[in-house]
Design a protein around this motif. Structure first.
Motif, short mmCIF file in Angstrom:
data_model
loop_
_atom_site.label_atom_id
_atom_site.label_comp_id
_atom_site.label_asym_id
_atom_site.label_seq_id
_atom_site.Cartn_x
_atom_site.Cartn_y
_atom_site.Cartn_z
N LYS A 116 0.80 -1.21 0.02
CA LYS A 116 0.00 0.04 0.08
C LYS A 116 0.71 1.25 -0.10
N ASN A 117 1.96 1.14 0.72
CA ASN A 117 2.96 2.48 0.63
C ASN A 117 3.50 2.84 -0.55
N ASN A 118 3.72 1.71 -1.18
CA ASN A 118 4.42 1.89 -2.54
C ASN A 118 3.40 2.31 -3.70
N ALA A 119 2.17 1.88 -3.53
CA ALA A 119 1.02 2.00 -4.31
C ALA A 119 0.82 3.65 -4.16
N GLN A 120 0.90 3.99 -2.92
CA GLN A 120 0.59 5.40 -2.67
C GLN A 120 1.87 6.21 -3.23
N LEU A 121 2.98 5.98 -3.08
CA LEU A 121 3.96 6.81 -3.47
C LEU A 121 3.81 6.87 -5.23
N VAL A 122 3.48 5.97 -5.89
CA VAL A 122 3.28 6.03 -7.24
C VAL A 122 2.36 6.76 -7.62
N LYS A 123 1.08 6.72 -6.82
CA LYS A 123 0.06 7.65 -7.27
C LYS A 123 0.33 9.17 -7.04
N ASN A 124 0.96 9.46 -5.79
CA ASN A 124 1.12 10.85 -5.49
C ASN A 124 2.44 11.43 -6.45
N LEU A 125 2.99 10.45 -7.22
CA LEU A 125 4.10 10.93 -8.24
C LEU A 125 3.22 11.15 -9.58
N GLN A 126 2.37 10.32 -9.87
CA GLN A 126 1.81 10.40 -11.39
C GLN A 126 1.70 12.00 -11.90
N PRO A 127 1.24 12.96 -11.05
CA PRO A 127 0.75 14.26 -11.75
C PRO A 127 2.04 14.79 -12.15
N ILE A 128 3.18 14.76 -11.38
CA ILE A 128 4.47 15.20 -11.78
C ILE A 128 4.98 14.50 -12.78
N ARG A 129 4.92 13.11 -12.99
CA ARG A 129 5.33 12.56 -14.09
C ARG A 129 4.69 12.72 -15.46
N GLN A 130 3.23 13.02 -15.24
CA GLN A 130 2.67 13.39 -16.43
C GLN A 130 3.13 14.82 -16.87
N ALA A 131 3.31 15.67 -15.88
CA ALA A 131 3.72 17.15 -16.46
C ALA A 131 5.29 17.23 -16.95
N ASN A 132 5.84 16.27 -16.42
CA ASN A 132 7.48 16.21 -16.94
C ASN A 132 7.81 14.68 -17.06
#
Length: 218
Positions: A116-132
């Protein structure tokens, strides 16, 4: 070297050798890594997880890895009457303001649920990855070790290790624990979870910290 006595008031750092230490953690992964590293250093130390002495986890209310490591070490030493070593560690992602940081083990709200912690980190980084999309996201594994001779030791031995890599957008590998499957090492072209225990100990944040601590003991 001298064996530890139960009068710690005049202890010296070298007195930690040939002794029993309490590990202020019940994390099996941390215990295994610390034991391996201490054995490699040829320190005659018997590491006892605090759970074997029925010591409950300390309340980690510090605001940094250093504070929490000291809190945990003092707590275990106070209850056991033995020297205690505590590890406070986690993953800091600068672009997230160094989150998850000291909350790494409970980032998704449930303590110790790595998936769950790994999934939460991936989710929180998604907008940053999409922008860059072409930007690598830097991550830093941090480990702080605190070793106290007794609960009120005014001079804890502190050692820190920092391991820099990149954060993946999906897990890779089945070894290790915590955020290892998301921690990419460009030089090795492997995730931390794809390393063998020996490879990981040679370069990890915990390996760095334990070697720094051992150098101070010697």
């Amino acid at each position: 070297m001298h064996n530890i006595s139960h009068d710690f008031s005049h202890s010296k750092p070298c007195d930690f050798s040939s002794s029993r230490w309490v590990l202020a953690s019940n994390n099996k992964g941390k215990l295994a890594e610390l034991q391996r590293l201490l054995t490699q250093a040829k320190l005659n130390v018997d590491i006892i997880p605090q759970g074997e002495l029925n010591i409950e986890d300390a309340v980690e209310d510090g605001l940094s890895f250093v504070e929490n490591a000291i809190i945990k070490a003092r707590h275990a030493s106070r209850i056991s009457g033995l020297p205690a070593i505590a590890d406070d560690s986690g993953l800091c992602v600068p672009i997230l303001g160094n989150a998850p940081g000291i909350y790494s083990a409970r980032y998704a709200g449930e303590h110790g649920n790595d998936a769950k912690n790994n999934a939460q980190l991936v989710k929180n980084l998604q907008p940053i990855r999409q922008a860059n999309p072409d930007q690598a996201i830097i991550g830093q594994f941090v480990c702080v070790l605190a070793l106290v001779r007794h609960a009120d030791d005014p001079l804890p031995i502190i050692a820190q290790g920092i391991w820099e890599g990149e954060v993946l957008d999906s897990p890779r590998g089945v070894n290790g624990f915590g955020y290892d499957p998301l921690f990419w090492l460009p030089q090795q072209k492997l995730s931390a979870a794809e390393l063998s225990a020996e490879q990981k100990n040679a370069i990890s944040h915990r390996g760095q910290a334990i070697r720094t601590l051992i150098a101070q003991l010697k």
